[in-house]
Design a protein around this motif. Structure first.
Motif, PDB file in Angstrom:
ATOM      1  N   UNK A 162       0.830  -1.206   0.000  1.00 30.40           N
ATOM      2  CA  UNK A 162       0.000   0.000   0.000  1.00 30.40           C
ATOM      3  C   UNK A 162       0.865   1.257   0.000  1.00 30.40           C
ATOM      4  N   UNK A 163       1.944   1.242   0.787  1.00 28.47           N
ATOM      5  CA  UNK A 163       2.832   2.405   0.852  1.00 28.47           C
ATOM      6  C   UNK A 163       3.481   2.697  -0.490  1.00 28.47           C
ATOM      7  N   UNK A 164       3.948   1.644  -1.165  1.00 29.51           N
ATOM      8  CA  UNK A 164       4.581   1.855  -2.471  1.00 29.51           C
ATOM      9  C   UNK A 164       3.583   2.361  -3.495  1.00 29.51           C
ATOM     10  N   UNK A 165       2.328   1.876  -3.425  1.00 28.23           N
ATOM     11  CA  UNK A 165       1.301   2.358  -4.350  1.00 28.23           C
ATOM     12  C   UNK A 165       1.038   3.846  -4.147  1.00 28.23           C
ATOM     13  N   UNK A 166       0.980   4.268  -2.890  1.00 25.54           N
ATOM     14  CA  UNK A 166       0.768   5.694  -2.598  1.00 25.54           C
ATOM     15  C   UNK A 166       1.980   6.505  -3.017  1.00 25.54           C
ATOM     16  N   UNK A 167       3.194   5.993  -2.716  1.00 28.40           N
ATOM     17  CA  UNK A 167       4.419   6.722  -3.047  1.00 28.40           C
ATOM     18  C   UNK A 167       4.586   6.920  -4.554  1.00 28.40           C
ATOM     19  N   UNK A 168       4.062   5.991  -5.355  1.00 27.52           N
ATOM     20  CA  UNK A 168       4.218   6.109  -6.804  1.00 27.52           C
ATOM     21  C   UNK A 168       3.499   7.327  -7.369  1.00 27.52           C
TER      22      UNK A 168
END
Length: 323
Positions: free
Chosen positions: A57-63
């Motif tokens: 979830x964090x990587x999806x938001x960071x993208x």
């Protein structure tokens, strides 16, 4: 004359439970088993949520942000990272190298593993010893194997070039030559074919011998027996090898990073997508951009895997039925 008609009446039909209510415990025993099962699986569930679900979830938001590994104010940028990626020449170079390594190494690795499995399926003396010898390289840590092969492929004092020199052949530059760096990585990949060899060997041992004998009596040669009897029975293992090989190919990282220092040298010939993602995150500190690279890779892997399964899966023979 009157005819009597017997009518059977059934009791009230129990309400049909849908997929959601099917998993809801109803009786006291079901509730007891549910909570005890949840208790024993809670460490794995917590670990999955904390160390897998959270980072996803964090990587999806960071993208969709300009997140930087060094900190600073994080700002929402929408699809800017993905648009930039589509115009990044280094990304396309790394993706091309990844496709090349995957397309060549996956079928070649399956062919080598199948050849070894066919040899080890023969009834010869010392069969157990040979199986161990071919399987051991696959359980050696990948980093240790990469370091060893970096010396084996050294153009000056490597084992391969020294052997070639004994027969008067000038060995290539391998990892120092852009034309030979990818073949060197593919050659190193064959070192770990033992794991797949064991899977295919198990499939070969499940081929009915009576069908092979019947085909032989009907005049079928070795190749015809293999093509029409053996190959269909090991097709599930070949499908598994293809799908997992494609997934591993697009996640290719450790071998190229250890053997070339993670710089993509020489001349960007070993710059694969996994290495470029690492460079973006830990060399350039572009956490948001590297997250976008990771999600694009995920989409590519999903599409390639689904297409491969659709094309190959329908030809797979499952011991009496085809799918």
């Amino acid at each position: 004359m009157s005819a009597t008609r017997s009518i059977t009446t059934a009791g009230p039909r129990a309400p049909r439970r849908n997929w959601l209510t099917h998993w809801i415990p109803r009786s006291r025993q079901e509730k007891h088993d549910f909570w005890w099962g949840l208790l024993f699986t809670s460490p794995a569930i917590i670990g999955l949520i904390a160390f897998t679900g959270g980072p996803i979830i964090t990587s999806a938001v960071n993208s969709f942000t300009n997140a930087n590994l060094l900190g600073g104010q994080r700002r929402w940028v929408g699809f800017d990272n993905y648009v930039t990626l589509m115009h990044d020449s280094q990304w396309w170079l790394s993706l091309g190298n990844t496709f090349f390594l995957t397309i060549i190494s996956v079928p070649l690795g399956i062919a080598v593993a199948l050849g070894l499995a066919l040899l080890l399926n023969l009834k010869v003396r010392g069969l157990g010893f040979y199986r161990v010898i071919f399987f051991v390289p696959s359980i050696v840590p990948i980093v240790a194997s990469a370091v060893i092969w970096a010396y084996v492929l050294n153009p000056q004092y490597g084992v391969i070039n020294n052997v070639l020199g004994l027969v008067g052949i000038q060995g290539p530059g391998w990892l120092s030559d852009p034309n030979w760096s990818k073949p060197a990585l593919i050659l190193f990949g064959l070192w770990g074919a033992g794991n797949l060899m064991v899977i295919l060997l198990a499939g070969l041992q499940g081929v009915p011998q009576d069908l092979l004998e019947q085909a032989s009596l009907d005049g079928a040669g070795r190749w015809q027996q293999f093509r029409n009897v053996t190959l269909p029975f090991i097709s599930p293992q070949l499908l598994f090898a293809t799908i997992t090989g494609l997934i591993a190919g697009f996640q290719y990282f450790t071998q190229a990073f250890v053997m070339t220092g993670g710089n993509g040298d020489p001349a960007g010939s070993t710059l694969v997508s996994g290495v470029y993602l690492y460079q973006s995150a830990f060399y350039n500190y572009q956490l948001g951009y590297s997250s976008a690279i990771g999600w694009v890779l995920f989409i590519i892997i999903a599409i390639v895997s689904i297409v491969a399964y659709r094309l190959i899966g329908r030809r797979v023979y499952y011991g009496g039925e085809t799918r």
